[in-house]
Design a protein around this motif. Structure first.
Motif, short mmCIF file in Angstrom:
data_model
loop_
_atom_site.label_atom_id
_atom_site.label_comp_id
_atom_site.label_asym_id
_atom_site.label_seq_id
_atom_site.Cartn_x
_atom_site.Cartn_y
_atom_site.Cartn_z
N ASN A 52 -37.58 10.92 17.47
CA ASN A 52 -36.85 10.21 18.47
C ASN A 52 -35.50 10.62 18.72
O ASN A 52 -34.86 10.74 20.13
N LEU A 53 -34.85 11.49 17.94
CA LEU A 53 -33.40 12.11 17.84
C LEU A 53 -33.85 13.25 19.01
O LEU A 53 -32.97 13.62 19.87
N CYS A 54 -34.79 13.96 18.98
CA CYS A 54 -35.30 15.07 20.03
C CYS A 54 -35.20 14.36 21.35
O CYS A 54 -34.58 14.85 22.37
N LEU A 55 -35.89 13.29 21.42
CA LEU A 55 -36.20 12.71 22.77
C LEU A 55 -34.86 11.99 23.33
O LEU A 55 -34.68 11.96 24.58
N LYS A 56 -33.79 11.92 22.41
CA LYS A 56 -32.70 11.13 22.88
C LYS A 56 -31.93 12.32 23.36
O LYS A 56 -31.18 11.97 24.55
N TYR A 57 -31.94 13.52 23.21
CA TYR A 57 -31.11 14.57 23.47
C TYR A 57 -31.79 15.56 24.48
O TYR A 57 -30.99 16.39 25.50
N VAL A 58 -33.12 15.51 24.73
CA VAL A 58 -33.65 16.18 25.78
C VAL A 58 -34.55 15.39 26.81
O VAL A 58 -34.63 14.21 26.62
N ASP A 59 -34.75 16.19 28.13
CA ASP A 59 -35.44 15.48 29.06
C ASP A 59 -37.03 15.42 28.58
O ASP A 59 -37.21 16.04 28.09
N VAL A 60 -37.59 14.21 29.13
CA VAL A 60 -39.04 14.10 28.73
C VAL A 60 -39.86 15.31 29.30
O VAL A 60 -40.86 15.54 28.38
N ALA A 61 -39.41 16.03 30.10
CA ALA A 61 -40.33 17.22 30.77
C ALA A 61 -40.17 18.15 29.60
O ALA A 61 -41.09 19.03 29.80
N PHE A 62 -39.10 18.48 28.94
CA PHE A 62 -38.89 19.53 27.93
C PHE A 62 -39.42 19.05 26.64
O PHE A 62 -39.42 19.84 25.83
N TYR A 63 -39.47 17.70 26.36
CA TYR A 63 -39.95 17.31 25.18
C TYR A 63 -41.12 17.96 24.43
O TYR A 63 -41.19 18.22 23.36
N TYR A 64 -42.08 18.40 25.24
CA TYR A 64 -43.12 19.09 24.68
C TYR A 64 -42.87 20.57 24.20
O TYR A 64 -43.18 20.75 22.93
N ILE A 65 -42.17 21.10 24.89
CA ILE A 65 -41.63 22.46 24.41
C ILE A 65 -41.06 22.28 23.26
O ILE A 65 -41.05 23.18 22.36
N GLY A 66 -39.79 21.23 23.28
CA GLY A 66 -38.83 21.27 22.34
C GLY A 66 -39.71 21.01 20.91
O GLY A 66 -39.06 21.48 19.70
N ARG A 67 -40.72 20.35 20.99
CA ARG A 67 -41.57 20.01 19.59
C ARG A 67 -42.89 20.89 19.62
O ARG A 67 -43.62 20.61 18.73
N SER A 68 -43.03 22.07 20.23
CA SER A 68 -44.29 22.98 20.47
C SER A 68 -44.51 23.75 19.10
O SER A 68 -45.28 24.48 19.12
N LEU A 69 -43.52 23.66 17.95
CA LEU A 69 -43.67 24.73 16.97
C LEU A 69 -44.26 24.10 15.66
O LEU A 69 -44.56 24.94 14.77
N THR A 70 -44.98 22.96 16.13
CA THR A 70 -45.73 22.21 15.12
C THR A 70 -46.99 22.94 14.39
O THR A 70 -46.88 23.16 12.95
N THR A 71 -47.72 23.91 15.37
CA THR A 71 -48.67 24.71 14.87
C THR A 71 -48.34 25.83 14.01
O THR A 71 -48.82 26.25 13.02
N ILE A 72 -47.20 26.33 14.23
CA ILE A 72 -46.31 27.50 13.44
C ILE A 72 -46.16 27.05 12.03
O ILE A 72 -46.52 27.63 11.23
N PHE A 73 -45.44 25.83 12.16
CA PHE A 73 -45.02 25.20 10.80
C PHE A 73 -46.49 24.99 9.88
O PHE A 73 -46.26 25.02 8.82
N ASN A 74 -47.20 24.42 10.63
CA ASN A 74 -48.52 24.13 10.02
C ASN A 74 -49.20 25.36 9.42
O ASN A 74 -49.75 25.21 8.20
N VAL A 75 -49.01 26.50 10.02
CA VAL A 75 -49.60 27.81 9.33
C VAL A 75 -48.70 28.13 8.20
O VAL A 75 -49.31 28.60 6.99
N VAL A 76 -47.28 28.05 8.51
CA VAL A 76 -46.38 28.40 7.31
C VAL A 76 -46.49 27.34 5.97
O VAL A 76 -46.72 28.08 5.04
N PHE A 77 -46.59 26.20 6.20
CA PHE A 77 -46.65 25.41 5.11
C PHE A 77 -48.02 25.56 4.56
O PHE A 77 -48.47 25.07 3.29
#
Length: 350
Positions: free
Chosen positions: A114-139
């Motif tokens: 929600n804090l990410c969505l507060k500060y970025v546009d909806v159009a950029f929201y997907y890109i802003g949170r796109s590293l989930t797969t990367i962290f999934n691999v790392v963790f």
């Protein structure tokens, strides 16, 4: 009058058509709930009409609504078990304590989202949170000691490249929020952690996702209260001009209902398809969400900005396909081993 006699082929075709329409309806339902939730949360978090600077309070209220809805459906299920199937609202203190680590991660996840969505546009929201797969691999490597294939790592590299290009182009357009990007990265990390710890905690609640939802949200409603006070949101809430507005509370309640519904829609989509198909649907939904947001808010984006989105989508889609093939090979090998173990052994008599 000529009567048409249905043969087995007709019945199979009818059954296939019904199944296809059912799956399409569920996917459309998931898309509608998910996209609607993003837009309503954006309105609550950073609209010029409301100007309510209390993201943790908004998130707390959504968890509170989820707890209320769990109680309502549990009550209906008790009296109408044939109509609604829902676990009992009985809470055990021991399980509350056991699920607390996951609930802390859950609170961080929904807060950072929600804090990410507060500060970025909806159009950029997907890109802003796109590293989930990367962290999934790392963790997965750090916590579960699971390795990742070279093909999957290449796809991760493509995702990172798309993310960096997207951040760069957001800066070029003049709409980059560094705070929003940081919260997006933290949201990605917490989403990946939440997925890993959910698998560990599920056996404690008999693998029932609704029981886990209940315990998570009960814990979250308690955990959020000191955070709201520390963040200084109490004075903001008291002085908020629309605090007695029915319209405001209707929107808040709808956001909470959508938060509850997304859990149902996700479970239903996975049940009718597969976890892998759910991931593909989520990736496609993110693409549609970006296009809808750009059109709705009349945002003009550069060609490179759109290329960054396509790059992330291709990387995510490629990673999903690589994992699908790896799972298929692993399943084939496991089946072969089981077949060999069950096969009768030849006994030689001398």
């Amino acid at each position: 009058m000529k009567l048409h006699v249905y043969d087995n082929k007709d019945k199979r075709m009818e059954s296939f058509l019904y199944k296809s329409l059912k799956i399409a309806s569920v996917v459309a339902f998931y898309w509608f709930i998910s996209i609607s939730m993003v837009f309503i949360n954006k309105y609550l978090l950073s609209s010029k009409q409301l100007k309510l600077d209390a993201p943790l309070f908004i998130t707390w209220y959504q968890c509170f609504i989820t707890v209320i809805l769990c109680a309502v459906f549990s009550f209906i299920s008790f009296f109408l078990p044939n109509l609604v199937k829902f676990p009992s609202m009985k809470l055990e203190l021991k399980i509350c304590r056991s699920t607390l680590p996951l609930s802390i991660i859950f609170v961080l996840m929904i807060s950072f989202n929600n804090l990410c969505l507060k500060y970025v546009d909806v159009a950029f929201y997907y890109i802003g949170r796109s590293l989930t797969t990367i962290f999934n691999v790392v963790f997965s490597y750090i916590i579960l000691k699971q390795g990742t294939s070279k093909a999957a790592l290449v796809c991760c590299g493509i995702i990172i490249g798309g993310f960096l290009l997207g951040v760069d182009q957001e800066g070029v357009s003049g709409s980059l929020s560094v705070t929003g990007v940081i919260f997006g990265v933290l949201a990605s990390a917490s989403v990946a952690l939440n997925a890993i710890y959910t698998k560990k905690i599920l056996p404690m609640v008999d693998h029932n996702i609704w029981r886990l939802t209940l315990y998570n949200n009960v814990n979250a409603t308690i955990l959020f209260l000191p955070l709201i006070l520390i963040n200084g949101e109490l004075s903001t809430i008291i002085s908020f001009p629309y605090i007695r507005s029915l319209h405001f509370w209707n929107i808040m309640s709808i956001s909470g209902i959508l938060g509850f519904a997304i859990g149902y829609a996700t479970g239903l989509q996975i049940q009718l398809t597969s976890p892998l198909t759910h991931n593909i649907s989520g990736t496609a939904k993110a693409c549609a969400q970006t296009v809808v947001a750009a059109m709705y808010f009349s945002e003009r984006r550069s060609l490179l900005w759109w290329i960054s989105n396509v790059t992330v989508l291709l990387g995510s889609g490629g990673y999903t396909e690589v994992k699908r093939r790896e799972m298929k090979i692993a399943h084939k090998e496991e089946t072969q081993v089981l077949t060999e173990e069950k096969a009768p052994r030849e006994i030689t008599v001398k």
